[in-house]
Design a protein around this motif. Structure first.
Motif, PDB file in Angstrom:
ATOM      1  N   ARG A 136      54.256  36.222  35.305  1.00  0.00           N
ATOM      2  CA  ARG A 136      53.790  35.608  36.678  1.00  0.00           C
ATOM      3  C   ARG A 136      53.141  36.807  37.562  1.00  0.00           C
ATOM      4  N   HIS A 137      53.796  37.964  37.333  1.00  0.00           N
ATOM      5  CA  HIS A 137      53.288  39.247  38.298  1.00  0.00           C
ATOM      6  C   HIS A 137      52.019  39.689  37.457  1.00  0.00           C
ATOM      7  N   ILE A 138      51.819  39.589  36.296  1.00  0.00           N
ATOM      8  CA  ILE A 138      50.505  39.898  35.476  1.00  0.00           C
ATOM      9  C   ILE A 138      49.465  39.088  36.089  1.00  0.00           C
ATOM     10  N   ARG A 139      49.856  37.793  35.984  1.00  0.00           N
ATOM     11  CA  ARG A 139      48.959  36.600  36.614  1.00  0.00           C
ATOM     12  C   ARG A 139      48.252  37.214  38.146  1.00  0.00           C
ATOM     13  N   GLU A 140      49.271  37.640  38.860  1.00  0.00           N
ATOM     14  CA  GLU A 140      48.809  37.674  40.419  1.00  0.00           C
ATOM     15  C   GLU A 140      48.088  39.076  40.272  1.00  0.00           C
ATOM     16  N   LEU A 141      48.247  40.091  39.411  1.00  0.00           N
ATOM     17  CA  LEU A 141      47.550  41.181  39.506  1.00  0.00           C
ATOM     18  C   LEU A 141      46.161  41.033  38.810  1.00  0.00           C
ATOM     19  N   VAL A 142      45.889  40.300  37.774  1.00  0.00           N
ATOM     20  CA  VAL A 142      44.904  40.138  37.204  1.00  0.00           C
ATOM     21  C   VAL A 142      43.882  39.010  38.343  1.00  0.00           C
ATOM     22  N   ARG A 143      44.617  37.939  38.614  1.00  0.00           N
ATOM     23  CA  ARG A 143      43.742  37.131  39.697  1.00  0.00           C
ATOM     24  C   ARG A 143      43.645  37.606  41.013  1.00  0.00           C
ATOM     25  N   GLY A 144      44.245  38.669  41.335  1.00  0.00           N
ATOM     26  CA  GLY A 144      44.137  39.344  42.874  1.00  0.00           C
ATOM     27  C   GLY A 144      43.276  40.298  42.478  1.00  0.00           C
ATOM     28  N   GLY A 145      42.755  40.753  41.418  1.00  0.00           N
ATOM     29  CA  GLY A 145      41.658  41.796  41.315  1.00  0.00           C
ATOM     30  C   GLY A 145      42.284  43.249  41.287  1.00  0.00           C
ATOM     31  N   GLU A 146      43.717  43.508  41.247  1.00  0.00           N
ATOM     32  CA  GLU A 146      44.173  44.637  41.317  1.00  0.00           C
ATOM     33  C   GLU A 146      43.939  45.387  40.036  1.00  0.00           C
ATOM     34  N   LEU A 147      43.675  44.712  39.037  1.00  0.00           N
ATOM     35  CA  LEU A 147      43.290  45.722  37.565  1.00  0.00           C
ATOM     36  C   LEU A 147      41.851  45.741  37.601  1.00  0.00           C
ATOM     37  N   GLY A 148      41.117  45.418  38.604  1.00  0.00           N
ATOM     38  CA  GLY A 148      39.529  45.516  38.558  1.00  0.00           C
ATOM     39  C   GLY A 148      39.116  44.488  37.490  1.00  0.00           C
ATOM     40  N   ASP A 149      37.880  44.899  36.844  1.00  0.00           N
ATOM     41  CA  ASP A 149      37.427  43.860  35.683  1.00  0.00           C
ATOM     42  C   ASP A 149      37.838  43.988  34.537  1.00  0.00           C
ATOM     43  N   LEU A 150      38.489  42.913  34.052  1.00  0.00           N
ATOM     44  CA  LEU A 150      39.297  42.697  32.731  1.00  0.00           C
ATOM     45  C   LEU A 150      38.359  43.169  31.578  1.00  0.00           C
ATOM     46  N   GLN A 151      38.941  44.397  30.890  1.00  0.00           N
ATOM     47  CA  GLN A 151      38.492  44.786  29.841  1.00  0.00           C
ATOM     48  C   GLN A 151      38.825  44.262  28.434  1.00  0.00           C
TER      49      GLN A 151
END
Length: 376
Positions: A136-151
């Motif tokens: 659930r936390h990873i989902r928030e990070l990815v969808r919230g843009g905190e990781l930047g562009d997904l690589q």
């Protein structure tokens, strides 16, 4: 004066490996009332419930579905039976929670989704890992843009044992990882194709080791390694972004999740000569590592809470039938690739309006699939 909604009567179908877990969590979830445990082996079902339970036991699915006290069912039977049991329940007007995978084939899964929409009933997948606090936390990070562009995404799910004569490792273990990917990917990024390689070193008759490489629509790669033959149990997921990378080690009792502000950046070539530009094409970033504080609770309880809420609020659950269909599309494409010695195979694009893009008509050999019981 406020009045609470009546509890939703639920029946658990299947008293085998996963059924007792569903029974326990259904009994402990507000908003649900366990009415039946249904299994062909009535004695086994009675043993699961104990001597003093008021929950009814039945060996007849028809009896359970005919009871108006039952509004929903949770299905924990072998995957080969998922389609028949789930369709019968939906046609009887029941809401359905079903274990992975949704059905043995994509086409059967599509028919279940259509039946749920036709009868206006909730169809939900017990993709248990999606409801864990780390995912659930990873989902928030990815969808919230905190990781930047997904690589990139990388998942390893290996352990020793569980080799069974009617199961292949791809259909038994990979649904966990594919459902996680489906849950965390942004809405504008979809799996496009998959190449799968597998081996059977012990002569089990189907793949015991498999590697999947999935190309995403943003040209990033997602990799899954599933293996029954490893003497060491590993459960890790790495999600790399242009700004941060998150690592989930499910077996780490102290720090399951860590977010790293470390990575590779493109260097600014402005003002550099040709030689300098060649030597400084990239720069390495080393920043802080943060371990988020996460709640500690059983994911299956969250599954049951979401099922009850989706029924009560008349909405789609997080892991609805469409998500199960998307996972099936990836599994079937991977199975075809496995048969074709690793050939890259397009993944059907699931349109939530009910239409699908045609990709390939190659039939998947059902003998290469697993029974699909949940293995965690």
């Amino acid at each position: 004066m406020e009045t609470s909604s009546p509890a939703i009567g639920i029946a658990v179908i299947g008293a085998g490996y996963w059924g007792p877990n569903l029974v326990r969590n259904a009994q402990q979830t507000p908003g649900l009332r366990l009415e039946y445990l249904c299994d062909l082996d009535v004695d086994r079902a009675k043993k699961v419930l104990g001597d003093y339970s008021t929950v009814r036991v039945s060996g007849s699915l028809d009896e359970v579905l005919a009871d108006p006290a039952v509004s929903a069912v949770a299905i924990a039977t072998p995957a080969a039976t998922h389609y028949g049991v789930a369709l019968k329940a939906l046609e009887a007007g029941k809401h359905v929670l079903v274990e992975k995978p949704l059905a043995p084939t994509y086409e059967e899964g599509r028919l279940l989704v259509e039946a749920a929409e036709r009868h206006q009933r909730v169809l939900m997948l017990d993709h248990t890992y999606v409801y864990t606090p780390p995912v659930r936390h990873i989902r928030e990070l990815v969808r919230g843009g905190e990781l930047g562009d997904l690589q990139y995404l990388d998942s390893v799910r290996i352990n020793l044992g569980l080799v069974q004569p009617d199961v292949d490792v791809l259909w038994d273990l990979a649904p966990h990882d594919l459902s996680i990917f489906d849950a965390i990917l942004p809405d504008d990024v979809q799996p496009v194709s998959v190449a799968a390689h597998g081996s059977d070193p012990v002569g089990a008759g189907h793949a015991c080791v498999a590697h999947l490489t999935i190309r995403l629509s943003n040209d990033a790669l997602a990799h899954v390694h599933v293996n029954w033959l490893s003497p060491t149990k590993i459960r890790t997921v790495v999600v790399g972004g242009s700004s941060r990378t998150v690592v989930w080690d499910d077996l780490n009792p102290v720090q399951k999740l860590s977010v790293h502000d470390r990575g590779v950046d493109r260097a600014d070539p402005t003002g550099l000569d040709a030689d300098a530009r060649g030597r400084t094409a990239v720069s390495y970033r080393t920043g802080d590592t943060v371990a988020p504080a996460l709640p500690n609770h059983e994911a299956l309880r969250s599954v049951m809470v979401e099922f009850a809420a989706a029924i009560g609020e008349d909405r789609a659950p997080l892991t609805d039938g469409w998500s199960g269909l998307r996972v099936l599309a990836m599994l079937e494409a991977a199975s075809i690739s496995l048969q074709k010695d690793g050939m890259s195979v397009p993944i059907r694009q699931v349109d939530v309006t009910g239409m699908k893009a045609a990709t390939t008509e190659i039939a998947t050999d059902a003998s290469r699939r697993g029974r699909g019981e949940v293995t965690v």
